[in-house]
Design a protein around this motif. Structure first.
Motif, PDB file in Angstrom:
ATOM      1  N   UNK A  14      34.158 -56.253 107.476  1.00 20.25           N
ATOM      2  CA  UNK A  14      33.438 -57.341 108.149  1.00 20.25           C
ATOM      3  C   UNK A  14      32.444 -56.777 109.164  1.00 20.25           C
ATOM      4  N   UNK A  15      32.883 -55.760 109.897  1.00 24.05           N
ATOM      5  CA  UNK A  15      32.013 -55.164 110.919  1.00 24.05           C
ATOM      6  C   UNK A  15      30.792 -54.489 110.298  1.00 24.05           C
ATOM      7  N   UNK A  16      30.987 -53.867 109.134  1.00 27.58           N
ATOM      8  CA  UNK A  16      29.854 -53.293 108.415  1.00 27.58           C
ATOM      9  C   UNK A  16      28.807 -54.360 108.136  1.00 27.58           C
ATOM     10  N   UNK A  17      29.258 -55.462 107.544  1.00 27.89           N
ATOM     11  CA  UNK A  17      28.343 -56.533 107.159  1.00 27.89           C
ATOM     12  C   UNK A  17      27.654 -57.124 108.379  1.00 27.89           C
ATOM     13  N   UNK A  18      28.418 -57.336 109.458  1.00 25.18           N
ATOM     14  CA  UNK A  18      27.846 -57.903 110.679  1.00 25.18           C
ATOM     15  C   UNK A  18      26.784 -56.976 111.273  1.00 25.18           C
ATOM     16  N   UNK A  19      27.042 -55.676 111.222  1.00 21.27           N
ATOM     17  CA  UNK A  19      26.052 -54.715 111.731  1.00 21.27           C
ATOM     18  C   UNK A  19      24.786 -54.728 110.895  1.00 21.27           C
ATOM     19  N   UNK A  71      36.072 -46.025 100.170  1.00 23.82           N
ATOM     20  CA  UNK A  71      35.054 -46.494  99.216  1.00 23.82           C
ATOM     21  C   UNK A  71      35.441 -47.856  98.636  1.00 23.82           C
ATOM     22  N   UNK A  72      36.754 -48.086  98.489  1.00 23.67           N
ATOM     23  CA  UNK A  72      37.187 -49.348  97.909  1.00 23.67           C
ATOM     24  C   UNK A  72      36.844 -50.529  98.821  1.00 23.67           C
ATOM     25  N   UNK A  73      36.743 -50.264 100.127  1.00 22.61           N
ATOM     26  CA  UNK A  73      36.484 -51.348 101.072  1.00 22.61           C
ATOM     27  C   UNK A  73      34.997 -51.589 101.307  1.00 22.61           C
ATOM     28  N   UNK A  74      34.152 -50.724 100.755  1.00 21.74           N
ATOM     29  CA  UNK A  74      32.723 -50.865 101.015  1.00 21.74           C
ATOM     30  C   UNK A  74      32.217 -52.203 100.476  1.00 21.74           C
TER      31      UNK A  74
END
Length: 527
Positions: A353-358, A308-311
């Motif tokens: 980063x991959x979350x944001x890119x997706x 959750x901290x990395x979200x």
């Protein structure tokens, strides 16, 4: 090739049967031999057998008892019994035990061939019926389930503006368990893999796999399955975790896919998210969990690694900025926003980063669909972007691919928005064809496509030949006729599926356009 077991207590007779006919030419393969009925049953439990050729008299378990057990335990297996003259009447009476044919000893080759041909034809007919039944069953299921699945995919991948309209549509589609705007959910991505080096098996078993997923989701309260065409050999699940434990679903999936389809499963479990607005993030997290799987065909379960901290934050305002940049054909504005999101202060984790890119990739794919510009070139670039994100080893490559895709889409959008109007009308029609059941108004469309509503209304009528509201009603009535052919759907269900909350008003509109009430139309189908 259909598989055969020969059961006889004399080895020479078994060998003789192997040589009597050209089994392969008749479409059969001898898969095993047994010296009695007990051994034959054991083989049936180990292999997928189509036909048993058995002697009448054998020790431990004779042919009649074997036929009876086959009918009880392996009803799809055909049985041919071999007998002498003294057993003729007994064997003839065994037809009620599931015996399909009987041959008198010594068996002539032409008699055996005739019997095999008859059995093969019967098996082929039954298989064809099974395929047709499966297709019909899928058709019936798909009427409601397909619309539900399409809407779930829309929620996790596309742009939607008003939460209250989403909630109303969920109710219409009988997805009440997702109506709670604060629902706590988890996504699970399931891929099938084949361990025998035969990729065609995945194609052959894709439909059974989808149907199995639908059945399993029904058994787990608050669980829904859907398919995303962007990802081959995958089905995705949405789970209300306050109503069901995802681990139960995962265990059931792996056990049943292995037992029934003999396929391996690679499963990615996403992060827990709260609220409809976070469905996209939850869905992406399950895809990213899956992307960390090892190559190969072994079954695996990968839990989401992002805490959750990395979200990351991907606010609706920021999404609107990106959308406006594309729709206003401003590549510079898009690039500036993307750099601030994906490069930031340089302290992002790779997975964050991959979350944001997706999320950016989903937005670009949604805009391509919205403007009906999903050309082969754009689809190829979307896939290249997805591959570079999954590789998780080059942020600059991901950024470069996303910007290239955005540039392609901007060029197409510029043509649509700043042409003579035909392309934008085509985009609006495409949107209506997909979202005909939603509460759509000219005001909503003008906001969605950034065009004055009066100008849109005039341009739409010029190119389509009818005004927006008449066109929308026609789509709804055409779809209603399609849904009414499914007798499992009630009239109110059909009304809801095409965007009417009141069945009485739906019936009035339907009769005005079709000339019959929905009930009359359905009855006319039977006659």
């Amino acid at each position: 090739m259909m598989k055969v077991i020969i059961a006889d207590d004399e080895i020479q007779i078994r060998k003789g049967f192997r040589m009597k006919v050209d089994w392969e030419e008749e479409g059969f393969q001898i898969a095993g031999e047994a010296s009695n009925g007990k051994e034959a049953l054991e083989l049936l439990g180990e292999m997928d057998i189509d036909l048993v050729l058995t002697d009448m008299r054998m020790p431990i378990m004779d042919g009649l008892e074997l036929a009876k057990r086959c009918q009880q335990e392996f009803p799809n297996v055909k049985v041919i019994v071999l007998s002498g003259y003294s057993d003729f009447e007994l064997v003839r009476g065994s037809m009620k035990e599931g015996v399909k044919d009987y041959l008198l000893k010594p068996v002539a080759p032409d008699e055996l061939v005739e019997s095999l041909q008859k059995i093969r034809k019967e098996i082929e007919t039954e298989r064809q019926k099974q395929v047709e039944t499966a297709q019909m069953r899928q058709l019936v299921l798909s009427q409601l389930q397909e619309v539900q699945e399409q809407y779930l995919l829309y929620l996790v991948k596309e742009e939607w503006l008003e939460l209250n309209l989403v909630i109303e549509r969920l109710r219409q589609l009988q997805l009440e368990q997702l109506v709670n705007k604060n629902a706590v959910v988890q996504f699970v991505t399931v891929e099938i893999r084949e361990s025998f080096g035969n990729p065609n098996r995945l194609k052959e078993l894709w439909l059974p796999f989808q149907m199995l997923c639908k059945e399993i989701s029904k058994e787990h309260i608050g669980t829904y399955s859907f398919y995303d065409p962007s990802y081959a050999n995958m089905v995705h699940f949405l789970i209300r975790i306050d109503l069901n434990n995802p681990s139960n679903l995962v265990e059931s999936l792996q056990r049943n896919v292995k037992r029934l389809l003999n396929l391996e499963t690679v499963i990615g479990i996403g992060n827990v998210v709260t609220g409809l607005a976070n469905f996209k993030t939850g869905y992406i997290s399950s895809l990213l969990a899956w992307s960390q799987s090892q190559l190969g065909s072994q079954s695996q379960v990968i839990d989401a690694a992002i805490t959750k901290e990395e979200a990351f934050e991907f606010s609706p305002d920021f999404e609107r900025k990106l959308t406006n940049a594309i729709e206003n054909a401003s590549f510079e504005a898009f690039r500036e926003n993307i750099h601030s999101l994906l490069q930031g202060d340089g302290n992002q984790s790779i997975l964050s980063f991959s979350f944001a890119a997706n999320r950016v990739l989903f937005l670009l794919g949604s805009l391509a669909k919205k403007y009906d510009i999903e050309t082969n070139d754009i689809q190829k670039n979307i896939w290249n972007c997805q591959q570079s994100i999954w590789e998780l080893n080059s942020q600059s490559k991901v950024l470069e691919n996303l910007l290239h895709l955005a540039q392609l889409i901007i060029e197409k959008v510029r043509l649509a928005r700043f042409s003579n109007g035909k392309l934008i009308v085509d985009s609006v029609r495409n949107y209506l064809d997909q979202h005909y059941a939603s509460e759509i108004s000219l005001t909503l469309l003008s906001e969605l496509f950034h065009i004055n509503s009066a100008h849109l209304s005039e341009t739409f009528k010029n190119y389509v030949g009818q005004n927006f509201s008449d066109y929308l009603v026609k789509i709804r009535m055409d779809k209603a006729q399609q849904f009414l052919r499914d007798k499992q759907l009630k009239i109110i269900d059909v009304a809801n599926l095409v965007g009417f909350s009141n069945s009485g008003y739906f019936s009035t509109v339907f009769k005005k356009h079709v000339g019959q009430t929905p009930v009359e139309f359905r009855n006319a189908i039977d006659s």
